[in-house]
Design a protein around this motif. Sequence first.
Motif, mmCIF file in Angstrom:
data_model
loop_
_atom_site.group_PDB
_atom_site.id
_atom_site.type_symbol
_atom_site.label_atom_id
_atom_site.label_comp_id
_atom_site.label_asym_id
_atom_site.label_seq_id
_atom_site.Cartn_x
_atom_site.Cartn_y
_atom_site.Cartn_z
ATOM 1 N N ASN A 73 -9.475 3.919 -4.359
ATOM 2 C CA ASN A 73 -9.603 3.226 -3.079
ATOM 3 C C ASN A 73 -10.614 2.098 -3.144
ATOM 4 O OD1 ASN A 73 -7.759 4.866 -1.707
ATOM 5 N ND2 ASN A 73 -9.302 6.451 -1.410
ATOM 6 N N ASN A 74 -11.425 2.123 -4.187
ATOM 7 C CA ASN A 74 -12.444 1.091 -4.347
ATOM 8 C C ASN A 74 -11.971 0.091 -5.395
ATOM 9 O OD1 ASN A 74 -14.698 -0.463 -4.635
ATOM 10 N ND2 ASN A 74 -16.075 1.209 -5.147
ATOM 11 N N HIS A 75 -11.686 -1.123 -4.961
ATOM 12 C CA HIS A 75 -11.156 -2.119 -5.900
ATOM 13 C C HIS A 75 -12.140 -2.434 -7.008
ATOM 14 C CE1 HIS A 75 -13.610 -4.942 -3.502
ATOM 15 N NE2 HIS A 75 -13.604 -5.670 -4.589
ATOM 16 N N ARG A 83 -8.745 -6.067 -4.141
ATOM 17 C CA ARG A 83 -8.692 -4.771 -4.803
ATOM 18 C C ARG A 83 -8.300 -4.901 -6.266
ATOM 19 N NH1 ARG A 83 -4.713 0.222 -2.963
ATOM 20 N NH2 ARG A 83 -5.183 1.619 -4.697
ATOM 21 N N GLU A 101 -6.462 -8.203 1.042
ATOM 22 C CA GLU A 101 -7.071 -6.929 0.651
ATOM 23 C C GLU A 101 -6.630 -6.531 -0.756
ATOM 24 O OE1 GLU A 101 -5.923 -4.182 3.650
ATOM 25 O OE2 GLU A 101 -7.324 -4.948 5.157
ATOM 26 N N GLN A 125 0.831 -1.200 0.000
ATOM 27 C CA GLN A 125 0.000 0.000 0.000
ATOM 28 C C GLN A 125 0.865 1.248 0.000
ATOM 29 O OE1 GLN A 125 -3.150 -0.277 -0.409
ATOM 30 N NE2 GLN A 125 -4.115 -1.864 0.834
#
Length: 449
Positions: free
Chosen positions: A304-306, A234, A230, A177
Amino acid sequence: MNRLAFELKLDEEEVRPADYFDMMAGVGFGGLCALLLGRLRMTPRLVADELEKVATAIFNTGDDEIASAEYAMVKLRMVIEDILRRHGHPCNIDLRDDSNNRCKVVVFAALEVVADHCRPFRTYVHPRSSKGVRHTFVDVACAILAFPEFLPPVLIGRPGREERFSGIPHGFHNPMQEVLKESQWLFDKERPVSLVLSLGPGQGPIISSKDYRGTTSSRIVSKTDTVAKELSQRFCGVGEYLRLNVDKGLDNVELDDWHALGSIVSHTEVYLELPTITAHIDRAVQWLLRRNGSVTLEQLVCSNNHSQIKFLQQNHNEQLLKVVKQMNEIVQEAIEKITLVDAVGIRIPISLQLCRSYETLIKVIRVYYEDQRPPGTRLVKKGHFELVSGNEGEVVKPIAWRCVVTPGLTVEMSMIRHDYHTEGMNCPRCGHAYTDWTTKGWTTWGASR
């Protein structure tokens, strides 16, 4: 890199990751790998050998834990300096790389007083960092390896303002990240991303209960699996993202198990030989060779939204499938048709489904002439024509049609005039009068060639 060297027909030692990756990053031993591969431009084989020397210096402790930890730090510095010397670098070389090396490297270390803060150390100038502050390669390498369980913290900074660093930041065993955030400061947001490669440690979460002095600590050292899951969600559907992590056999391997490298190598080789993993690696090599992906850096970093990335990738795939489908249709149309050349040379494509039988083909020809009214319509209406094929212009017999008709076949029409006693018999196309006929049959004008 073996696979890449094979594709390029080069020796393995000629292929350096720093020539193919624009950015490398890591924490702990992963950070040291990034420094050796990217900053010093080593080959993977050399890095593996140097890591073994470093690990031996750290984990070969004596009976006195406090003394051995301090001494281990001294040995660690000596080993790092020896690596630099043997590869032609001064021992006090800066971390910052002022050369034209395309590969940028960032590594992360934990502040002793704020263990969950991820402090970056960069080989490049960053807008948010002070340009006047320069760190040595040795200091940074020791800071990222100063695991509290085995080593004392490393002091970095100006005299009187030193900060104490102790290994891997809490919760950042997988710093991907942070790496993605860092990349947006370095590269153009519209730049296509060829490959995002994440290499895991091959083990589950580890909880550290004591530091190098034996003091109880509740610090959780690893959240690698959580971050990896995560990121997988994503980047679902993004072919340029590849996560490799040996998922079996290394669960019980501890940091100081360097005497058991053979079992680690065996489990890793078994993992890399799995068909799915081999396929992923083959695909990654192709992405590296192309150096042009279907996802931009902005789509990877700024979303930020996969689901947005998944949608973009899905939309790209849908467009690609649409193009492929259209191409297939064009090919099928070309293959699953015959070509009829009428008496005036016009080429008429006819679907194979409409000419499986000779009778159906004749009906199609009649409908075409009735609708388009080209020269020779009157003769076609009376049935005064023949179909010929082949270089010799052989007449196609109705009984033999099913044996002749195949995709891609070309047949030509020949018009038949029975009024051969009539003077001035004309060509249906040019109107030229033809008088050289025989009295034994009829005169035929072949299709224009």
